[in-house]
Design an enzyme around this catalytic site. Structure first.
Site, mmCIF file in Angstrom:
data_model
loop_
_atom_site.group_PDB
_atom_site.id
_atom_site.type_symbol
_atom_site.label_atom_id
_atom_site.label_comp_id
_atom_site.label_asym_id
_atom_site.label_seq_id
_atom_site.Cartn_x
_atom_site.Cartn_y
_atom_site.Cartn_z
ATOM 1 N N ASN A 180 0.807 -1.230 0.000
ATOM 2 C CA ASN A 180 0.000 0.000 0.000
ATOM 3 C C ASN A 180 0.831 1.267 0.000
ATOM 4 O O ASN A 180 0.435 2.286 0.542
ATOM 5 C CB ASN A 180 -0.958 0.027 1.200
ATOM 6 C CG ASN A 180 -1.945 -1.118 1.128
ATOM 7 O OD1 ASN A 180 -2.381 -1.487 0.024
ATOM 8 N ND2 ASN A 180 -2.274 -1.695 2.256
ATOM 9 N N ARG A 181 1.994 1.190 -0.604
ATOM 10 C CA ARG A 181 2.885 2.349 -0.732
ATOM 11 C C ARG A 181 3.348 2.920 0.616
ATOM 12 O O ARG A 181 3.759 4.078 0.706
ATOM 13 C CB ARG A 181 2.221 3.464 -1.548
ATOM 14 C CG ARG A 181 1.735 3.019 -2.924
ATOM 15 C CD ARG A 181 2.081 4.043 -3.982
ATOM 16 N NE ARG A 181 1.605 3.715 -5.309
ATOM 17 C CZ ARG A 181 2.120 2.797 -6.099
ATOM 18 N NH1 ARG A 181 3.129 2.073 -5.688
ATOM 19 N NH2 ARG A 181 1.632 2.583 -7.301
ATOM 20 N N LEU A 182 3.270 2.095 1.662
ATOM 21 C CA LEU A 182 3.777 2.551 2.966
ATOM 22 C C LEU A 182 5.240 2.111 3.059
ATOM 23 O O LEU A 182 5.629 1.314 3.904
ATOM 24 C CB LEU A 182 2.921 1.972 4.098
ATOM 25 C CG LEU A 182 1.460 2.425 4.029
ATOM 26 C CD1 LEU A 182 0.624 1.741 5.099
ATOM 27 C CD2 LEU A 182 1.372 3.948 4.178
#
Ligand SMILES: Cc1cc2nc3c(=O)[nH]c(=O)nc-3n(C[C@H](O)[C@H](O)[C@H](O)COP(=O)(O)O)c2cc1C
Length: 202
Positions: A180-182
């Site tokens: 999740n692009r974290l």
């Protein structure tokens, strides 16, 4: 693929160059060109200038690559000895950024590296005036033929205009992709006491 959840937990905060070495070892034999890096220099007019080169040496001093000193990048580095570089390990979701001053690799180290290159590559260092205009391709092949003749039966010496540069990093950023692009980003700044470490938002 091996994807740690937390870079600092996985590797500790000590030495980013050690982690870069680990990441290259992870990618060796798995990715096609794990040592390909985009190298950004400063042009003679003060503008960004970027191209790919291959990382040929990594140790506590920094990142080393080899090239023609009279090429565009060579001229730019000799005039403004700073650079930044980036490697991307697709599949491992990893990015390595480094920036800092650049020095010329000493003669002995460059000679040693040149002597281990395939003969055809050694000859092309003599044949190519890298980054100069080439009106017809045949000219390059003629110059290769001349070099073959000139060094027939002897070892090919390293041309004076060909050698290595080393980026001695003052900043290294390691980027590890996460769901999740974290993503995890750790920035290391060289200080007199060692490396200072901070995590950046993705
Ligand atoms: C994957 C890859 C690796 C390369 N490695 C090198 C290298 O190690 N040294 C080099 O001089 N050029 C290398 N090149 C060619 C450079 O990208 C560039 O075309 C050339 O060095 C001239 O750049 P300049 O005119 O900015 O000096 C490589 C190109 C690619 C695509």
């Amino acid at each position: 693929m091996n994807r740690p959840q937390d870079l600092l937990e996985s590797y500790g905060a000590s030495d980013p160059l050690f982690v870069v070495g680990q990441w290259l070892a992870d990618a060796d034999g798995v990715l096609p060109e794990p040592r390909a890096m985009a190298l950004a220099t400063v042009s003679l007019r003060g503008l960004p200038s970027v191209r790919m080169v291959l990382l040929r040496g990594l140790d506590a001093r920094g990142f080393t690559w080899y090239t023609n000193f009279s090429s565009r990048k060579g001229t730019e580095l000799l005039a403004t000895p700073v650079a930044s570089l980036v490697l991307h390990h697709q599949g491992f979701e990893r990015q390595i950024r480094a920036e800092g001053p650049v020095v010329v690799v000493d003669r002995d180290e460059a000679n040693d590296y040149f002597s281990k290159r395939p003969r055809g590559h050694q000859l092309s260092a003599w044949a190519s005036a890298q980054s100069q205009p080439l009106p017809v391709l045949a000219e390059l092949l003629e110059r290769e033929a001349e070099a073959i003749k000139r060094f027939s039966g002897v070892e090919v010496p390293r041309p004076d205009y060909w050698g290595g540069f080393r980026l001695e990093p003052t900043v290294i950023e390691l980027w590890q992709g996460r769901a999740n692009r974290l993503h995890d980003r750790i920035r290391f700044d060289r200080t007199e006491a060692g490396w200072s470490v901070e995590r950046l938002q993705p």
